[in-house]
Motif scaffolding. Structure first.
Motif, PDB file in Angstrom:
ATOM      1  N   TRP A 169       9.876 -13.670  41.230  1.00 31.67           N
ATOM      2  CA  TRP A 169       8.869 -13.200  40.278  1.00 31.67           C
ATOM      3  C   TRP A 169       8.083 -12.040  40.877  1.00 31.67           C
ATOM      4  O   TRP A 169       7.367 -12.199  41.848  1.00 31.67           O
ATOM      5  CB  TRP A 169       7.899 -14.327  39.935  1.00 31.67           C
ATOM      6  CG  TRP A 169       8.512 -15.520  39.275  1.00 31.67           C
ATOM      7  CD1 TRP A 169       9.192 -16.537  39.895  1.00 31.67           C
ATOM      8  CD2 TRP A 169       8.496 -15.837  37.881  1.00 31.67           C
ATOM      9  NE1 TRP A 169       9.593 -17.461  38.967  1.00 31.67           N
ATOM     10  CE2 TRP A 169       9.172 -17.071  37.708  1.00 31.67           C
ATOM     11  CE3 TRP A 169       7.951 -15.213  36.753  1.00 31.67           C
ATOM     12  CZ2 TRP A 169       9.344 -17.669  36.465  1.00 31.67           C
ATOM     13  CZ3 TRP A 169       8.110 -15.806  35.511  1.00 31.67           C
ATOM     14  CH2 TRP A 169       8.794 -17.023  35.381  1.00 31.67           C
ATOM     15  N   TYR A 170       8.253 -10.871  40.292  1.00 30.27           N
ATOM     16  CA  TYR A 170       7.507  -9.652  40.625  1.00 30.27           C
ATOM     17  C   TYR A 170       7.217  -9.486  42.116  1.00 30.27           C
ATOM     18  O   TYR A 170       6.069  -9.246  42.527  1.00 30.27           O
ATOM     19  CB  TYR A 170       6.219  -9.546  39.800  1.00 30.27           C
ATOM     20  CG  TYR A 170       5.548 -10.870  39.419  1.00 30.27           C
ATOM     21  CD1 TYR A 170       4.679 -11.533  40.289  1.00 30.27           C
ATOM     22  CD2 TYR A 170       5.794 -11.452  38.179  1.00 30.27           C
ATOM     23  CE1 TYR A 170       4.067 -12.716  39.943  1.00 30.27           C
ATOM     24  CE2 TYR A 170       5.187 -12.653  37.813  1.00 30.27           C
ATOM     25  CZ  TYR A 170       4.318 -13.283  38.696  1.00 30.27           C
ATOM     26  OH  TYR A 170       3.717 -14.467  38.348  1.00 30.27           O
ATOM     27  N   ALA A 178      16.451   0.841  40.263  1.00 27.17           N
ATOM     28  CA  ALA A 178      17.309   1.066  41.427  1.00 27.17           C
ATOM     29  C   ALA A 178      17.899  -0.259  41.912  1.00 27.17           C
ATOM     30  O   ALA A 178      19.081  -0.321  42.295  1.00 27.17           O
ATOM     31  CB  ALA A 178      16.504   1.734  42.542  1.00 27.17           C
ATOM     32  N   MET A 179      17.105  -1.316  41.868  1.00 29.76           N
ATOM     33  CA  MET A 179      17.604  -2.632  42.266  1.00 29.76           C
ATOM     34  C   MET A 179      18.636  -3.132  41.263  1.00 29.76           C
ATOM     35  O   MET A 179      19.667  -3.705  41.661  1.00 29.76           O
ATOM     36  CB  MET A 179      16.437  -3.611  42.369  1.00 29.76           C
ATOM     37  CG  MET A 179      16.807  -4.965  42.954  1.00 29.76           C
ATOM     38  SD  MET A 179      17.281  -4.840  44.707  1.00 29.76           S
ATOM     39  CE  MET A 179      17.144  -6.562  45.221  1.00 29.76           C
ATOM     40  N   SER A 196      23.748 -11.641  40.477  1.00 33.93           N
ATOM     41  CA  SER A 196      22.294 -11.520  40.419  1.00 33.93           C
ATOM     42  C   SER A 196      21.907 -10.472  39.375  1.00 33.93           C
ATOM     43  O   SER A 196      22.688  -9.574  39.056  1.00 33.93           O
ATOM     44  CB  SER A 196      21.733 -11.121  41.785  1.00 33.93           C
ATOM     45  OG  SER A 196      22.014 -12.106  42.753  1.00 33.93           O
ATOM     46  N   SER A 197      20.694 -10.599  38.858  1.00 32.53           N
ATOM     47  CA  SER A 197      20.248  -9.670  37.822  1.00 32.53           C
ATOM     48  C   SER A 197      18.724  -9.635  37.772  1.00 32.53           C
ATOM     49  O   SER A 197      18.050 -10.455  38.403  1.00 32.53           O
ATOM     50  CB  SER A 197      20.794 -10.083  36.456  1.00 32.53           C
ATOM     51  OG  SER A 197      20.308 -11.372  36.091  1.00 32.53           O
ATOM     52  N   ILE A 198      18.183  -8.683  37.022  1.00 33.25           N
ATOM     53  CA  ILE A 198      16.735  -8.565  36.854  1.00 33.25           C
ATOM     54  C   ILE A 198      16.404  -8.434  35.375  1.00 33.25           C
ATOM     55  O   ILE A 198      17.034  -7.658  34.645  1.00 33.25           O
ATOM     56  CB  ILE A 198      16.174  -7.342  37.599  1.00 33.25           C
ATOM     57  CG1 ILE A 198      16.257  -7.553  39.114  1.00 33.25           C
ATOM     58  CG2 ILE A 198      14.729  -7.079  37.195  1.00 33.25           C
ATOM     59  CD1 ILE A 198      15.691  -6.402  39.923  1.00 33.25           C
ATOM     60  N   LEU A 208      12.430 -11.367  37.936  1.00 29.30           N
ATOM     61  CA  LEU A 208      11.588 -11.393  36.740  1.00 29.30           C
ATOM     62  C   LEU A 208      10.403 -10.457  36.978  1.00 29.30           C
ATOM     63  O   LEU A 208       9.511 -10.764  37.766  1.00 29.30           O
ATOM     64  CB  LEU A 208      11.129 -12.827  36.463  1.00 29.30           C
ATOM     65  CG  LEU A 208      12.300 -13.802  36.241  1.00 29.30           C
ATOM     66  CD1 LEU A 208      11.867 -15.237  36.474  1.00 29.30           C
ATOM     67  CD2 LEU A 208      12.892 -13.619  34.850  1.00 29.30           C
ATOM     68  N   TYR A 209      10.416  -9.301  36.310  1.00 34.70           N
ATOM     69  CA  TYR A 209       9.474  -8.225  36.603  1.00 34.70           C
ATOM     70  C   TYR A 209       8.814  -7.690  35.344  1.00 34.70           C
ATOM     71  O   TYR A 209       9.347  -7.830  34.238  1.00 34.70           O
ATOM     72  CB  TYR A 209      10.206  -7.089  37.325  1.00 34.70           C
ATOM     73  CG  TYR A 209      10.568  -7.438  38.754  1.00 34.70           C
ATOM     74  CD1 TYR A 209       9.835  -6.928  39.825  1.00 34.70           C
ATOM     75  CD2 TYR A 209      11.634  -8.291  39.037  1.00 34.70           C
ATOM     76  CE1 TYR A 209      10.160  -7.259  41.145  1.00 34.70           C
ATOM     77  CE2 TYR A 209      11.960  -8.633  40.346  1.00 34.70           C
ATOM     78  CZ  TYR A 209      11.217  -8.112  41.389  1.00 34.70           C
ATOM     79  OH  TYR A 209      11.525  -8.455  42.682  1.00 34.70           O
TER      80      TYR A 209
END
Length: 283
Positions: free
Chosen positions: A187-188, A232-233, A242-244, A217-218
């Motif tokens: 988280w963030y 960029a990530m 993995s994912s955002i 989680l952003y």
């Protein structure tokens, strides 16, 4: 919503709010208590919770289902304010979902009197946090993993990690270090360091080493983590498990429902996604 204690100093109107003293006494971080904030307390019926002392003297708050049997576990990594009441409540929420949740007090060596949650001076806060270097923190994660592996109520092969702000970065780093972890939820947490922070790695530098799928989680409104860093990530994670998720209307701390930055829509969606991510990862 008015922030009670501000980086630039406390305003006189803040001190007229009696709830401030109640929340800080309960262990909430003074810097982030809002004028309209209410203590969040998940009912403890059906749960067992309390402090444990792990090897090496590491204190940890644990919440778990009271019933017999083995349960999957989640390591909960705190913000820079340590294991205050909101972190404890996150543990209770996980326990209500069927997990053994454990929140190690990573800053206990630099804050033996547990004053961190009540500090309002960011210089003093950073001084304590800085004493917990990456290798020490990873050592505490290992201690926690080992302890979980010895508990009869834990399914030792089903362990995840999640963390908030400072703990979000720790989540990425731990997922790149420990194969015992089966999933992560960040988280963030910061993704890269400032210029001149050589000598340690940051999440963006350990993507290739990730041993467990991490869901980031952003919030797009987060002033401390530029959207460019998140994008960029995301590019580095492309093709991996993995994912955002980037919530366009969310700020830093959007799950913390005692803060002015709380975003109910984003927080609820992100929490549900995290639980689904853990389940899909076998935790």
């Amino acid at each position: 919503m008015v922030t009670l204690t501000r980086p630039e100093g406390t305003e006189s109107d803040d001190l007229t709010l009696s709830r401030r003293a109640v929340l800080i006494a309960a262990g909430y971080a003074a810097f982030d208590v809002g004028a309209n904030a209410e203590p969040v307390k998940t009912p403890e019926d059906g749960l067992i919770s309390g402090w444990e002392t792990l090897p090496g003297g590491l204190p940890a708050f644990v919440a778990r289902p009271a019933g017999k049997g083995k349960h999957a576990a989640v390591i909960v990594v705190n913000e820079i304010f340590g294991v205050h009441e909101w972190i404890k409540d996150v543990c209770r929420r996980f326990a209500k979902a069927g997990y053994v949740a454990i929140a190690p007090e990573f800053f206990f060596r630099g804050d033996p009197d547990k004053t961190l949650a009540k500090l309002t001076d960011f210089t003093a806060i950073r001084a304590i946090v800085a004493k917990a270097g990456n290798e020490q923190v990873m050592g505490d994660v290992k201690t926690t993993l080992d302890w979980l592996g010895t508990q009869k109520f834990v399914h030792a092969k089903k362990v995840a990690i999640t963390g908030f702000c400072w703990g979000g970065a720790v989540t990425w780093m731990a997922a790149a270090r420990f194969p015992e972890l089966k999933a992560g939820g960040a988280w963030y947490g910061r993704l890269k360091g400032d210029p001149g922070t050589e000598g340690r790695k940051w999440p963006m530098e350990v993507v290739a080493d990730l041993k467990a799928p991490v869901l980031g989680l952003y919030g797009a409104l987060d002033k401390g983590i530029p959207v460019a860093d998140v994008e960029a990530m995301q590019a580095k994670l492309k093709g991996s498990k993995s994912s955002i998720m980037l919530y366009k209307d969310a700020d830093h701390g959007f799950l913390a429902d005692y803060r002015p930055s709380y975003n109910a829509a984003a927080g609820t969606d992100a929490w549900d996604r995290l639980l689904a991510h853990f389940k899909a990862s076998g935790v």
